[in-house]
Design a protein around this motif. Structure first.
Motif, short mmCIF file in Angstrom:
data_model
loop_
_atom_site.label_atom_id
_atom_site.label_comp_id
_atom_site.label_asym_id
_atom_site.label_seq_id
_atom_site.Cartn_x
_atom_site.Cartn_y
_atom_site.Cartn_z
N PHE A 340 16.90 49.17 43.71
CA PHE A 340 17.31 50.45 43.14
C PHE A 340 16.42 51.56 43.69
CE2 PHE A 340 18.74 47.29 40.14
CZ PHE A 340 19.97 47.76 39.71
N GLY A 341 17.04 52.65 44.17
CA GLY A 341 16.23 53.74 44.71
C GLY A 341 16.95 55.07 44.72
N GLY A 342 16.18 56.15 44.63
CA GLY A 342 16.74 57.49 44.65
C GLY A 342 16.73 58.13 43.27
N ARG A 343 17.14 59.39 43.23
CA ARG A 343 17.06 60.18 42.00
C ARG A 343 17.86 59.57 40.85
NH1 ARG A 343 18.21 66.64 41.81
NH2 ARG A 343 16.46 66.62 43.28
N LEU A 344 19.07 59.09 41.12
CA LEU A 344 19.92 58.56 40.06
C LEU A 344 19.50 57.15 39.63
CD1 LEU A 344 23.45 59.76 41.25
CD2 LEU A 344 21.85 60.90 39.70
N ALA A 345 19.18 56.32 40.59
CA ALA A 345 18.81 54.93 40.28
C ALA A 345 17.43 54.84 39.63
CB ALA A 345 18.84 54.08 41.54
N GLU A 346 16.56 55.80 39.94
CA GLU A 346 15.22 55.79 39.35
C GLU A 346 15.09 56.83 38.23
OE1 GLU A 346 11.90 55.30 42.22
OE2 GLU A 346 13.47 55.41 43.76
N TYR A 347 16.19 57.55 37.96
CA TYR A 347 16.24 58.56 36.91
C TYR A 347 15.01 59.46 36.95
CZ TYR A 347 17.91 60.57 32.52
OH TYR A 347 18.41 61.42 31.56
N LYS A 348 14.81 60.06 38.12
CA LYS A 348 13.60 60.83 38.36
C LYS A 348 13.93 62.04 39.21
CE LYS A 348 8.85 60.06 39.98
NZ LYS A 348 7.92 59.05 40.55
N TYR A 349 13.33 63.17 38.89
CA TYR A 349 13.56 64.38 39.68
C TYR A 349 12.70 64.31 40.94
CZ TYR A 349 14.25 69.16 41.11
OH TYR A 349 14.59 70.27 41.83
N TYR A 350 13.30 63.85 42.02
CA TYR A 350 12.62 63.73 43.31
C TYR A 350 12.88 64.96 44.17
CZ TYR A 350 11.32 58.71 43.43
OH TYR A 350 10.74 57.49 43.24
N ASP A 351 11.86 65.42 44.88
CA ASP A 351 12.10 66.31 46.01
C ASP A 351 12.46 65.44 47.21
OD1 ASP A 351 11.64 68.76 44.77
OD2 ASP A 351 9.47 68.60 45.02
N MET A 352 12.98 66.08 48.28
CA MET A 352 13.48 65.30 49.42
C MET A 352 12.39 64.45 50.07
SD MET A 352 16.15 67.90 51.31
CE MET A 352 15.11 69.35 51.09
N HIS A 353 11.21 65.02 50.25
CA HIS A 353 10.14 64.25 50.91
C HIS A 353 9.72 63.06 50.06
CE1 HIS A 353 7.84 66.88 48.23
NE2 HIS A 353 6.81 66.08 48.38
N GLN A 354 9.84 63.19 48.73
CA GLN A 354 9.49 62.09 47.84
C GLN A 354 10.51 60.96 47.93
OE1 GLN A 354 9.33 64.64 44.36
NE2 GLN A 354 7.10 64.50 44.28
N VAL A 355 11.79 61.32 48.06
CA VAL A 355 12.84 60.31 48.23
C VAL A 355 12.60 59.53 49.53
CG1 VAL A 355 15.30 59.90 48.55
CG2 VAL A 355 14.53 61.63 46.94
N ILE A 356 12.31 60.27 50.60
CA ILE A 356 12.06 59.62 51.89
C ILE A 356 10.85 58.72 51.81
CG2 ILE A 356 11.37 60.06 54.29
CD1 ILE A 356 13.08 62.63 54.13
N GLY A 357 9.78 59.21 51.18
CA GLY A 357 8.58 58.40 51.02
C GLY A 357 8.84 57.14 50.22
N SER A 358 9.63 57.25 49.18
CA SER A 358 9.98 56.09 48.35
C SER A 358 10.77 55.06 49.15
CB SER A 358 10.79 56.55 47.13
OG SER A 358 11.21 55.45 46.36
N ALA A 359 11.74 55.54 49.94
CA ALA A 359 12.56 54.63 50.75
C ALA A 359 11.73 53.95 51.84
CB ALA A 359 13.72 55.40 51.38
N LEU A 360 10.84 54.71 52.49
CA LEU A 360 9.99 54.11 53.52
C LEU A 360 9.06 53.06 52.93
CD1 LEU A 360 9.04 57.31 55.59
CD2 LEU A 360 10.48 55.39 56.35
N LYS A 361 8.52 53.36 51.77
CA LYS A 361 7.62 52.41 51.10
C LYS A 361 8.36 51.12 50.72
CE LYS A 361 4.45 52.04 47.16
NZ LYS A 361 3.91 52.74 45.97
N LYS A 362 9.56 51.29 50.19
CA LYS A 362 10.35 50.11 49.80
C LYS A 362 10.72 49.28 51.02
CE LYS A 362 11.62 49.17 46.27
NZ LYS A 362 11.08 48.22 45.26
N ALA A 363 11.16 49.95 52.08
CA ALA A 363 11.54 49.22 53.30
C ALA A 363 10.35 48.49 53.89
CB ALA A 363 12.14 50.20 54.32
N LYS A 364 9.20 49.14 53.89
CA LYS A 364 8.00 48.53 54.46
C LYS A 364 7.57 47.31 53.65
CE LYS A 364 3.34 49.68 56.08
NZ LYS A 364 2.29 50.74 56.18
N SER A 365 7.67 47.39 52.33
CA SER A 365 7.26 46.29 51.48
C SER A 365 8.15 45.07 51.66
CB SER A 365 7.27 46.71 50.01
OG SER A 365 8.60 46.88 49.52
N ILE A 366 9.41 45.32 52.05
CA ILE A 366 10.35 44.21 52.25
C ILE A 366 10.24 43.65 53.66
CG2 ILE A 366 12.83 43.64 52.39
CD1 ILE A 366 13.25 45.68 50.12
#
Length: 366
Positions: A340-366
């Motif tokens: 689960f990732g992004g503003r709707l799936a994480e129910y969080k007010y993300y700015d764009m750079h935060q969404v990208i950072g979250s996705a990069l972190k998740k991809a890297k961890s996998i």
């Protein structure tokens, strides 16, 4: 059964596209689906009169993270746009964020000490030591005049609730400066993709299979059967069939029109901060890319309560909804084959750079 894809990515917003790109680089086979007729989620741009129109509201990229800045610029060069919005209160104009220009416009003060003294004078009798809501928090930061003219009306329109009913944390990151500085964001790197955000999305999804106008929930069993893992960027409560209730959002209605003039308001963003004006702001899109077209395109933003017929934009992170989300997150944390990732799936007010950072972190961890 041989699975057709390593990853099914539900939603082509920034989280889904960044994750898909990183997985593709590692040799994984991905399918990206989106129920809209286009890719890019809320950063999608539509070309009107040669102008890149931000179809779902103004998106201004800003970050202090050099790695993320270099990452997005590897797909498309970003320009030097700096966000310096204007506030219109009953026909009078003020600079944002709150800075010495604003204080001079309000009170005629010319030095930081004079501005601070004016604010101190306004808050000394309020006796607010522990702000309990947005109104008290704002008053304690900037005093009565700034709050009444530039915060109260805009905020109550945006959230559809009285400022006294909103949590204090919403306004805590409010920029207040005692310098003559109209740059809204303090981030070192700021800009807009030259040619629009579609170039960023196209670059991220280059080589990846994409299907639009596809509703995951209408064919859920099929889509779950064709991929090893699912990356879900939609509403987390919808994924779990609203079993704990429906999370609340605020939505927006955008009214866009072409104006037969080269320059309508002289600025990309003008906020209307009085309570009586029904919209919160007017966006003039050409200014994001310093356009010189003969015509211009403007969009008025009208906040509204969300329902199933509207797009969800802002999560309402009050106590009730936060507790409901915690229950959904507990289910999500136990999933092995769903990310689960992004503003709707994480129910969080993300700015764009935060969404990208979250996705990069998740991809890297996998």
């Amino acid at each position: 059964m041989d699975l057709k894809y390593d990853y099914l990515i539900v939603g082509s917003g920034l989280f889904g596209c960044v994750f898909a790109h990183e997985a593709y680089k590692k040799g994984k086979k991905c399918l990206v689906i989106d129920k809209r007729s286009h890719i890019g989620g809320n950063i999608y741009c539509e070309n009107v009169e040669g102008i890149n129109v931000h179809k779902y509201g103004a998106h201004i990229f800003h970050t202090n993270d050099r790695e993320i800045w270099d990452y997005v610029n590897s797909f498309v060069e970003f320009n030097r746009f700096t966000n310096a919005p204007i506030a219109n209160y009953n026909g009078k104009l003020y600079n944002l964020p709150f800075n010495m220009n604003t204080f001079y416009q309000l009170w005629g003060v010319k030095t930081p000490d004079e501005a601070k003294a004016k604010i101190d004078e306004q808050i000394k009798d309020l006796n607010i030591t522990n702000p309990q809501n947005l109104e008290e928090q704002a008053l304690s930061l900037v005093g009565v005049d700034v709050y009444e003219k530039l915060i109260k009306g805009y905020t109550e329109k945006q959230w559809g609730r009285k400022a006294t009913e909103l949590p204090a944390f919403i306004i805590k990151r409010l920029p207040v400066r005692f310098t003559f500085d109209n740059n809204y964001f303090k981030d070192k790197y700021q800009g807009i993709p030259i040619g629009g955000y579609n170039k960023l999305i196209d670059g991220l999804l280059d080589g990846i299979e994409v299907k639009t106008e596809v509703d995951f929930f209408k064919e859920k069993a099929y889509f779950e059967s064709i991929a090893d893992k699912i990356v879900f960027t939609g509403k987390i409560d919808e994924y779990y069939n609203f079993q704990f209730g429906k999370l609340a959002y605020r939505s927006l209605e955008f009214k866009t029109e072409v104006k037969d003039t080269a320059n309508y308001q002289g600025n990309a963003v003008v906020n209307y901060t009085d309570r009586e004006t029904p919209f919160t702001r007017i966006i003039e899109h050409k200014h994001f890319e310093f356009g010189t077209q003969e015509k211009t395109v403007i969009t008025r933003e009208y906040p509204q309560e969300w329902d199933e017929s509207k797009e969800p934009y802002y999560p309402v992170n009050d106590a009730i909804n936060s507790e409901m989300f915690r229950k959904y997150k507990a289910l999500a944390d136990n999933e092995k084959d769903i990310i689960f990732g992004g503003r709707l799936a994480e129910y969080k007010y993300y700015d764009m750079h935060q969404v990208i950072g979250s996705a990069l972190k998740k991809a890297k961890s996998i």
